[in-house]
Design an enzyme around this catalytic site. Sequence first.
Site, PDB file in Angstrom:
ATOM      1  N   SER A 114      23.414  -5.554 -31.045  1.00 57.67           N
ATOM      2  CA  SER A 114      24.849  -5.612 -30.762  1.00 57.67           C
ATOM      3  C   SER A 114      25.121  -5.432 -29.277  1.00 57.67           C
ATOM      4  CB  SER A 114      25.588  -4.533 -31.554  1.00 57.67           C
ATOM      5  OG  SER A 114      25.122  -3.260 -31.165  1.00 57.67           O
ATOM      6  N   GLU A 147      27.620  10.589 -35.763  1.00 53.57           N
ATOM      7  CA  GLU A 147      28.015   9.218 -36.106  1.00 53.57           C
ATOM      8  C   GLU A 147      29.528   9.082 -36.112  1.00 53.57           C
ATOM      9  OE1 GLU A 147      25.216   7.602 -39.606  1.00 53.57           O
ATOM     10  OE2 GLU A 147      26.500   9.261 -40.165  1.00 53.57           O
ATOM     11  N   ASP A 189      26.630   6.450 -42.817  1.00 47.17           N
ATOM     12  CA  ASP A 189      25.426   6.224 -43.648  1.00 47.17           C
ATOM     13  C   ASP A 189      24.334   7.251 -43.346  1.00 47.17           C
ATOM     14  OD1 ASP A 189      25.318   4.431 -41.148  1.00 47.17           O
ATOM     15  OD2 ASP A 189      23.224   4.586 -41.748  1.00 47.17           O
ATOM     16  N   SER A 205      24.900   8.398 -23.907  1.00 49.30           N
ATOM     17  CA  SER A 205      23.870   7.387 -24.150  1.00 49.30           C
ATOM     18  C   SER A 205      24.053   6.078 -23.394  1.00 49.30           C
ATOM     19  CB  SER A 205      23.771   7.118 -25.655  1.00 49.30           C
ATOM     20  OG  SER A 205      25.054   6.871 -26.190  1.00 49.30           O
ATOM     21  N   LYS A 259      18.514   2.485 -23.787  1.00 51.09           N
ATOM     22  CA  LYS A 259      17.709   1.501 -24.518  1.00 51.09           C
ATOM     23  C   LYS A 259      16.622   0.856 -23.658  1.00 51.09           C
ATOM     24  CE  LYS A 259      19.931   0.823 -28.754  1.00 51.09           C
ATOM     25  NZ  LYS A 259      21.306   1.257 -28.536  1.00 51.09           N
ATOM     26  N   GLY A 270      31.210   5.113 -40.135  1.00 52.87           N
ATOM     27  CA  GLY A 270      29.835   4.640 -40.340  1.00 52.87           C
ATOM     28  C   GLY A 270      28.922   5.806 -40.642  1.00 52.87           C
TER      29      GLY A 270
HETATM   30  C1  LIG Z   1      22.013   1.952 -29.420  1.00 49.82           C
HETATM   31  C2  LIG Z   1      22.940   2.975 -28.926  1.00 49.82           C
HETATM   32  C3  LIG Z   1      23.141   4.171 -29.618  1.00 49.82           C
HETATM   33  C4  LIG Z   1      22.496   4.453 -30.948  1.00 49.82           C
HETATM   34  O1  LIG Z   1      21.098   4.498 -30.855  1.00 49.82           O
HETATM   35  P1  LIG Z   1      20.168   4.344 -32.139  1.00 49.82           P
HETATM   36  O2  LIG Z   1      18.793   4.432 -31.644  1.00 49.82           O
HETATM   37  O3  LIG Z   1      20.488   3.015 -32.771  1.00 49.82           O
HETATM   38  O4  LIG Z   1      20.551   5.450 -33.068  1.00 49.82           O
HETATM   39  C5  LIG Z   1      23.976   5.115 -29.045  1.00 49.82           C
HETATM   40  N1  LIG Z   1      24.596   4.892 -27.862  1.00 49.82           N
HETATM   41  C6  LIG Z   1      24.427   3.760 -27.171  1.00 49.82           C
HETATM   42  C7  LIG Z   1      25.135   3.596 -25.880  1.00 49.82           C
HETATM   43  C8  LIG Z   1      23.586   2.757 -27.672  1.00 49.82           C
HETATM   44  O5  LIG Z   1      23.430   1.625 -26.992  1.00 49.82           O
END
Ligand SMILES: *Cc1c(COP(=O)(O)O)cnc(C)c1O
Length: 322
Positions: free
Chosen positions: A81, A207, A213, A307, A56, A211
Amino acid sequence: MDEWMDLNAQAVQQAAQRLAGQAVRTPVLRSAAIDAQVGAEVFFKCENLQRVGAFKFRGAYNAIAALDEAQRARGVVAFSSGNHAQAVALAAQIFGIAATIVMPADAPAIKKNNVLGYGARVVNYQRLSEDREAIAQALAREQGATIIPPFAHPDVIAGQGTAADELFSEVGELDALFVPLGGGGLLSGSLLAQQGRAPECAVYGVEPEAGDDGQQSFRSGVIHTIEPPQSIADGALTQALAPITFALIRRYARDVLTVPDSALIQALQLVATELKLVIEPTAALGLAALLQGRVPVSGQRVGVILSGGNVDPAAFAHYLTH
Ligand SMILES: *Cc1c(COP(=O)(O)O)cnc(C)c1O
């Protein structure tokens, strides 16, 4: 014209230039044991080792870098979050501007403390009863600040795409790429990178089952909104895609898959034991889909985006032993 029509692989390249020297070029790791278990060559892009412990930072920094001086000076507001909150807080600190973050009262303590540590102000809200966007908009109006949304923004999406862009540039074309899916910023950006660098690669969003969606929306062709989901994947608890992420995902993704929380724990354990990495449950979505055999990948070259790695130590210990 729809805002997403302008958005292409070039926007990811521009983001990569802005992020050079600011974002970590995270390592790509392999594991012979995981390859054997999955029956494919798996390349892990380790965004748990990114600044703030998640991809992010890429989107947040790119979005703040794209503001003009006057806008930037009035500060930024974000609702999140967790990881987006930390990302905006750090990016704002780097630019020397004020940041206010609207966070759920039940967000993991590690995430809140990190936000405070970057010098941002935290405003709490109740995840199940209050509208975080309305709260953020009121704060932004008061301060003349700019809202940096967690996914529904072209500059955020382009920034997130730089992770997959680095992966493709390092390992070349892949047959498939598995990307955690919440609001779809990471998946949308990854799709833009794929369009530019790996046109033959099938990209899947993954997903939590609770969740789904994104899967409902992808398969039906209209955006579905669900009740607030319950899953250990706390980075993917969004209730709906945004029009911009939905449009990009519908257009370029191969499919959206779902996995149960039990598969996330299995994947998290495998990453810990074989790659020696700490990841958060949301980051386990891609590998979980592979372990569940959601799509055939036998003998293929496959990418997985890990991620993020922000998980309370006690929760991590619990996942390792259950
Ligand atoms: C935010 C996040 C996601 C999902 O990313 P989106 O862009 O909202 O789809 C996945 N893994 C981690 C660790 C995140 O912080």
